[in-house]
Motif scaffolding. Structure first.
Motif, short mmCIF file in Angstrom:
data_model
loop_
_atom_site.label_atom_id
_atom_site.label_comp_id
_atom_site.label_asym_id
_atom_site.label_seq_id
_atom_site.Cartn_x
_atom_site.Cartn_y
_atom_site.Cartn_z
N ASP A 277 -9.37 3.60 7.71
CA ASP A 277 -8.96 3.66 6.31
C ASP A 277 -9.89 4.63 5.57
OD1 ASP A 277 -11.34 2.25 5.77
OD2 ASP A 277 -10.33 0.44 5.08
N PHE A 278 -9.74 4.74 4.26
CA PHE A 278 -10.51 5.72 3.50
C PHE A 278 -12.00 5.37 3.40
CE2 PHE A 278 -6.35 6.68 1.06
CZ PHE A 278 -5.91 7.48 2.10
N PRO B 56 -4.22 2.64 -2.39
CA PRO B 56 -5.28 3.63 -2.56
C PRO B 56 -6.37 3.54 -1.51
CG PRO B 56 -5.79 1.75 -3.92
CD PRO B 56 -4.50 1.42 -3.18
N ASP B 57 -6.24 2.60 -0.54
CA ASP B 57 -7.35 2.36 0.38
C ASP B 57 -7.17 2.94 1.77
OD1 ASP B 57 -5.39 0.58 1.17
OD2 ASP B 57 -6.46 -1.19 0.48
N GLY B 58 -6.00 3.51 2.04
CA GLY B 58 -5.79 4.15 3.34
C GLY B 58 -5.47 3.22 4.48
N TRP B 59 -5.07 1.97 4.16
CA TRP B 59 -4.71 1.05 5.22
C TRP B 59 -3.46 1.55 5.92
CZ3 TRP B 59 -5.47 -4.87 4.71
CH2 TRP B 59 -6.82 -5.15 4.46
N THR B 60 -3.47 1.46 7.24
CA THR B 60 -2.31 1.84 8.06
C THR B 60 -1.51 0.58 8.39
OG1 THR B 60 -3.51 1.50 10.13
CG2 THR B 60 -3.65 3.71 9.12
N PRO B 61 -0.29 0.74 8.87
CA PRO B 61 0.45 -0.45 9.31
C PRO B 61 -0.34 -1.27 10.34
CG PRO B 61 1.94 1.40 9.14
CD PRO B 61 0.55 1.94 8.94
N LEU B 62 -1.06 -0.59 11.24
CA LEU B 62 -1.85 -1.31 12.25
C LEU B 62 -2.94 -2.15 11.58
CD1 LEU B 62 -2.44 -1.95 15.20
CD2 LEU B 62 -3.85 0.13 15.29
N ILE B 63 -3.63 -1.59 10.60
CA ILE B 63 -4.68 -2.35 9.90
C ILE B 63 -4.07 -3.54 9.18
CG2 ILE B 63 -6.36 -2.26 8.01
CD1 ILE B 63 -7.05 0.62 8.98
N TYR B 64 -2.94 -3.34 8.48
CA TYR B 64 -2.27 -4.48 7.83
C TYR B 64 -1.95 -5.56 8.86
CZ TYR B 64 -1.27 -2.36 3.24
OH TYR B 64 -1.37 -1.83 1.98
N SER B 65 -1.43 -5.17 10.02
CA SER B 65 -1.02 -6.16 11.02
C SER B 65 -2.22 -6.95 11.53
CB SER B 65 -0.28 -5.49 12.17
OG SER B 65 -1.14 -4.76 13.01
N SER C 265 -12.32 1.07 10.92
CA SER C 265 -11.35 1.26 12.01
C SER C 265 -10.59 -0.04 12.30
CB SER C 265 -12.09 1.70 13.27
OG SER C 265 -12.90 0.63 13.74
N PRO C 266 -9.47 0.08 13.02
CA PRO C 266 -8.78 -1.13 13.47
C PRO C 266 -9.72 -2.06 14.26
CG PRO C 266 -7.33 0.75 13.72
CD PRO C 266 -8.69 1.29 13.32
N LEU C 267 -10.62 -1.49 15.05
CA LEU C 267 -11.57 -2.31 15.80
C LEU C 267 -12.45 -3.13 14.85
CD1 LEU C 267 -12.79 -3.12 18.55
CD2 LEU C 267 -14.34 -1.15 18.31
N MET C 268 -12.89 -2.52 13.77
CA MET C 268 -13.71 -3.25 12.80
C MET C 268 -12.94 -4.40 12.19
SD MET C 268 -15.59 -0.13 10.82
CE MET C 268 -16.40 1.17 11.74
N PHE C 269 -11.66 -4.15 11.84
CA PHE C 269 -10.84 -5.22 11.27
C PHE C 269 -10.60 -6.32 12.29
CE2 PHE C 269 -9.94 -1.98 8.10
CZ PHE C 269 -9.92 -2.72 6.93
N ALA C 270 -10.38 -5.97 13.54
CA ALA C 270 -10.20 -6.99 14.58
C ALA C 270 -11.47 -7.82 14.73
CB ALA C 270 -9.82 -6.33 15.90
N ALA C 271 -12.62 -7.18 14.66
CA ALA C 271 -13.89 -7.89 14.80
C ALA C 271 -14.13 -8.82 13.61
CB ALA C 271 -15.04 -6.89 14.93
N VAL D 137 8.01 5.90 -0.34
CA VAL D 137 8.15 6.59 0.94
C VAL D 137 8.27 5.55 2.05
CG1 VAL D 137 6.88 8.63 0.17
CG2 VAL D 137 5.65 6.79 1.31
N ASN D 138 8.90 5.95 3.15
CA ASN D 138 9.12 5.01 4.25
C ASN D 138 7.82 4.47 4.83
OD1 ASN D 138 11.86 4.97 4.00
ND2 ASN D 138 12.25 6.35 5.70
N GLY D 139 6.75 5.25 4.79
CA GLY D 139 5.47 4.76 5.29
C GLY D 139 4.99 3.55 4.50
N ALA D 140 5.15 3.60 3.19
CA ALA D 140 4.77 2.46 2.34
C ALA D 140 5.67 1.27 2.63
CB ALA D 140 4.84 2.84 0.87
N LYS D 141 6.96 1.54 2.86
CA LYS D 141 7.88 0.46 3.21
C LYS D 141 7.48 -0.18 4.54
CE LYS D 141 11.81 2.46 0.77
NZ LYS D 141 13.14 3.08 0.91
N LEU D 142 7.03 0.64 5.47
CA LEU D 142 6.56 0.13 6.76
C LEU D 142 5.36 -0.78 6.57
CD1 LEU D 142 6.67 0.07 9.88
CD2 LEU D 142 5.32 2.18 9.86
N CYS D 143 4.40 -0.33 5.77
CA CYS D 143 3.21 -1.15 5.50
C CYS D 143 3.59 -2.50 4.88
CB CYS D 143 2.24 -0.41 4.59
SG CYS D 143 1.38 0.96 5.38
#
Length: 155
Positions: free
Chosen positions: A99-100, A67-76, A104-110, A34-40
């Motif tokens: 993610d699952f 399987p972990d629910g990472w979004t493109p933002l989390i990957y970035s 949150s993105p804030l947690m990953f940034a921290a 799916v395009n979402g996976a391609k985006l990630c």
């Protein structure tokens, strides 16, 4: 730009399985994904032109990868693709979508020590008190990884 599998610090299970199943030496979504996976995968490998093309073609910006629910933002954020992070936020990525494991993105940034991004996410309304499934919040991640600037911002 391609990133060899063995050069990454952390690979999502889906990426490892795709690489194993399709014999890929580099990170990419398998044919028919799916395009979402391609985006990630575009974000993960730092292909910001492909990422932008997918966004402009209407790919869901908040796709949650298996399987972990990472979004493109989390990957970035995790893979330090600052250009992608900025473009995703600019194009309306949900900065509160976790993610699952409810990270949150804030947690990953921290945890990655991205003080400027922590500040920006807080200004955009990220919740510093949100906890993951283990009860840890962004401040806990900053402390765990010794991210002094992030600790100051989150305290």
């Amino acid at each position: 730009m391609d990133i060899a599998l063995d050069k990454l610090k952390r690979l999502p299970l889906a990426t490892i399985l795709a690489a194993r199943n399709y014999g890929m030496d580099n990170i990419s979504a398998p044919p028919g994904a799916v395009n979402g996976a391609k985006l990630c995968m575009a974000v993960l490998r730092g292909d910001n032109q492909e990422m932008l093309k997918l966004l402009l073609d209407g790919t869901p910006i908040d796709h949650q990868d298996e399987p972990d629910g990472w979004t493109p933002l989390i990957y970035s954020i995790y893979y330090d693709n600052k250009t992608a992070t900025g473009l995703l936020i600019e194009h309306g990525a949900d900065i509160t979508l976790s993610d699952f494991a409810n990270r949150s993105p804030l947690m990953f940034a921290a945890l990655r020590g991205k003080a400027d991004l922590v500040k920006k996410l807080l200004q955009l309304g990220a919740d510093p008190d949100q906890t993951d499934i283990r009860g840890k919040n962004a401040l806990d991640f900053a402390r765990e990884y010794g991210r002094t600037e992030c600790i100051q911002l989150l305290s």
